[in-house]
Enzyme design. Structure first.
Site, PDB file in Angstrom:
ATOM      1  N   LEU A   1      -9.003  -0.932 -13.784  1.00 31.29           N
ATOM      2  CA  LEU A   1      -7.904  -0.496 -12.925  1.00 31.29           C
ATOM      3  C   LEU A   1      -7.348  -1.700 -12.164  1.00 31.29           C
ATOM      4  O   LEU A   1      -8.067  -2.352 -11.416  1.00 31.29           O
ATOM      5  CB  LEU A   1      -8.382   0.582 -11.955  1.00 31.29           C
ATOM      6  CG  LEU A   1      -9.043   1.814 -12.613  1.00 31.29           C
ATOM      7  CD1 LEU A   1      -9.350   2.877 -11.563  1.00 31.29           C
ATOM      8  CD2 LEU A   1      -8.175   2.388 -13.726  1.00 31.29           C
TER       9      LEU A   1
ATOM     10  N   ALA B   1      -3.795  -1.706 -10.814  1.00 30.15           N
ATOM     11  CA  ALA B   1      -2.430  -1.295 -10.486  1.00 30.15           C
ATOM     12  C   ALA B   1      -2.081  -1.451  -9.013  1.00 30.15           C
ATOM     13  O   ALA B   1      -0.918  -1.321  -8.636  1.00 30.15           O
ATOM     14  CB  ALA B   1      -2.217   0.168 -10.905  1.00 30.15           C
TER      15      ALA B   1
ATOM     16  N   ARG C   1      -2.809  -6.076   1.851  1.00 29.80           N
ATOM     17  CA  ARG C   1      -3.569  -6.781   2.887  1.00 29.80           C
ATOM     18  C   ARG C   1      -3.794  -8.256   2.557  1.00 29.80           C
ATOM     19  O   ARG C   1      -4.165  -9.040   3.426  1.00 29.80           O
ATOM     20  CB  ARG C   1      -4.908  -6.073   3.130  1.00 29.80           C
ATOM     21  CG  ARG C   1      -4.782  -4.823   3.996  1.00 29.80           C
ATOM     22  CD  ARG C   1      -6.132  -4.179   4.232  1.00 29.80           C
ATOM     23  NE  ARG C   1      -6.559  -3.399   3.069  1.00 29.80           N
ATOM     24  CZ  ARG C   1      -7.755  -2.825   2.955  1.00 29.80           C
ATOM     25  NH1 ARG C   1      -8.658  -2.967   3.917  1.00 29.80           N
ATOM     26  NH2 ARG C   1      -8.064  -2.119   1.887  1.00 29.80           N
TER      27      ARG C   1
ATOM     28  N   ASN D   1     -10.045  -7.309  -0.557  1.00 34.74           N
ATOM     29  CA  ASN D   1      -8.778  -6.721  -0.133  1.00 34.74           C
ATOM     30  C   ASN D   1      -7.919  -7.677   0.685  1.00 34.74           C
ATOM     31  O   ASN D   1      -6.724  -7.452   0.856  1.00 34.74           O
ATOM     32  CB  ASN D   1      -9.034  -5.454   0.680  1.00 34.74           C
ATOM     33  CG  ASN D   1      -9.625  -4.352  -0.171  1.00 34.74           C
ATOM     34  OD1 ASN D   1      -9.128  -4.059  -1.251  1.00 34.74           O
ATOM     35  ND2 ASN D   1     -10.705  -3.751   0.291  1.00 34.74           N
TER      36      ASN D   1
END
Length: 491
Positions: A14, A16, A21, A243
């Site tokens: 995954l 996407a 941030r 992140n």
């Protein structure tokens, strides 16, 4: 088709998310650590499982991310996530892309992982797949034990059968008792393909976030009588994502620690691991030595007995057996066996130093081939040049390779001796065994065995300083020296 144990039908990565941030124009998953992008690390781990099909689900900056993924692995099937949000929908899009490509993943094992979990190892995911298939599970989730699980979804186990996973509760929805649980969901799964397809068809977006959650598959699988279990790791780094740049730096530091430790256990001496950085793509032979403050990047390779550092940065540099590189910045260069480089040397792409050759202090080289045993000792520049064997280039020599519009090449033969401050105005060729005099400006070819000189009579304009710089410190010093000299003559 018979699904072999440990070989998934598909791995879906995954990739996407927008990664806002990170506060970067570069997509989050394309940020690098250890010389490889996060998605690159994820694809390497996925490919190591030898899946029948590898899928990457993309959306944010779609074209840029897709190009990067295919440049890393051109056999990846790309799937576009649509407007429906959520990890469940992302996986569904991956399955739909497989089916559209004629590879319906309706049996065997489907592994789901993420493009921003760069430290996940093939060994751990292989264990996940092996456990999943040997136990005949409908779903097997990779979990981690954390000292501080704040913010993570907690794994709920069956009190009567502790091996069974009965659900996942998000931190914000957990009770005080559930928040004491240290086992958390990594979001990485092995699914029975048929169970996954059936359950995803039932998952809705009827929740506060309006998303299609992949975690809902676990409850649906249990409701249909499927077994849901877990593989647990205490190595939290393997399931950590990045992140923001703070988390990226922490992951990069940990990856480097592991890379350096692996190198040391394989036979490399690292004097100071804390100041040594080694990309995941670097290769090191046993009995190499890395001194403090050294960074090795890209496809750099150190052969047996090579010593690099201190305070050196090499990118895509091959260092031959027994060669030494000291306080040097280099890229795209090759140093053959026994070569000596540095200190304070700048190796630019195309530099090839022959066996037992030397590029010494304060030297810059570019697109230059230097033969066996030749020496460029100090304070010079060699660019667009070929130098033969056992030639000695004197202090302050340069190849003037650029005429303002075009680059030209200098060819210097074997057993040549050049004196200090020689300038080679390319294109020019110096024959074997030739010499140059100090300060020579070589504009014409030099025959083998010849001495090239640039001779002009020296002229002393006496009294120039007193006339042109009256009252200066230099004028006063000169006057005093002349007076002393004259007085000495008078005596």
């Amino acid at each position: 088709m018979t699904q072999s144990l440990d070989r998934p039908t598909a791995v879906i990565v995954l990739a996407a998310g927008a990664g806002t941030r990170m506060k970067s124009e570069t997509p989050k998953i394309m940020h690098t650590l250890g010389g490889v992008s996060m998605i690159g690390h994820a694809l390497n781990t996925a490919r190591a499982l030898n899946p029948e099909h590898l899928v990457a689900v993309v959306r944010h900056q779609r074209d840029r991310v897709a190009e990067h993924i295919l440049s890393h692995d051109d056999d990846v099937i790309l799937a576009d996530q649509d407007e429906v949000p959520g990890t469940g929908r992302a996986v569904e899009c991956g399955l739909e892309a497989l089916a559209a490509a004629g590879h319906a993943a309706d049996s065997g094992t489907v592994v789901v992982t993420y493009g921003d979990v760069p430290l996940l190892t093939p060994d751990l995911v292989t264990e996940l797949v092996t456990t999943h298939e040997s136990q005949g599970n409908a779903v097997t989730v990779l979990t981690a034990l954390l000292q501080d699980a704040t913010g993570y979804g907690r794994i709920l186990r069956d009190d009567a059968n502790p091996e069974a996973v009965v659900g996942i509760v998000e931190h914000k929805d957990a009770t005080d008792a559930q928040r004491e649980i240290r086992e958390v969901n990594s979001g990485i799964y092995a699914f029975d393909a048929a169970t996954l397809i059936s359950a995803l068809a039932q998952v809705t977006t009827d929740n506060a976030q309006g998303e299609k959650y992949l975690t809902d598959v676990l409850g649906l699988a249990r409701a249909e009588g499927g077994r849901v279990a877990a593989v647990t790791t205490e190595d939290r780094w393997q399931v950590e994502g990045a992140n923001d740049r703070v988390q990226l730096a922490a992951l990069g530091k940990e990856l480097n620690r592991r890379t350096v430790e692996t190198a040391m256990r394989a036979g490399t001496t690292v004097i100071d691991p804390d100041t040594t950085w080694i990309d995941a793509t670097v290769t090191l032979e046993p009995d190499t030595t890395i001194l403090p403050g050294t960074q090795l990047h890209g496809l750099t390779h150190l052969a047996r007995g090579a010593v690099v550092g201190p305070d050196s940065t090499l990118t895509d540099v091959t260092v031959g057996e027994g060669a030494t590189v000291t306080r040097t910045h280099g890229s795209g260069a090759e140093i053959k066996a026994g070569g000596v480089v540095g200190p304070f040397t700048y190796l630019r792409p195309g530099t090839v130093l022959g066996e037992d050759g030397k590029i010494g202090a304060f030297y810059e080289t570019k697109n230059v081939q230097i033969g066996r045993g030749s020496k460029l000792s100090h304070l010079g520049y060699a660019g667009d040049a070929t130098i033969g064997e056992h030639t000695n280039i004197g202090c302050g020599n340069i190849t003037a390779n650029y005429d303002g519009e075009n680059k030209h090449r200098t060819i210097i033969g074997s057993h040549v001796r050049t004196s200090s401050n020689t300038v080679f105005v390319a294109p020019v060729e110096v024959g074997d065994g030739a010499y140059t005099g100090a300060g020579a400006v070589v504009r014409k070819d030099v025959p083998p065995g010849a001495l090239a000189l640039s001779v002009a009579p020296q002229r002393n304009n006496e009294g120039w300083v007193e006339t042109k710089r009256p009252g200066s410190a230099a004028a006063q010093a000169a006057a005093q020296a002349l007076e002393t000299t004259n007085n000495g003559k008078g005596n």
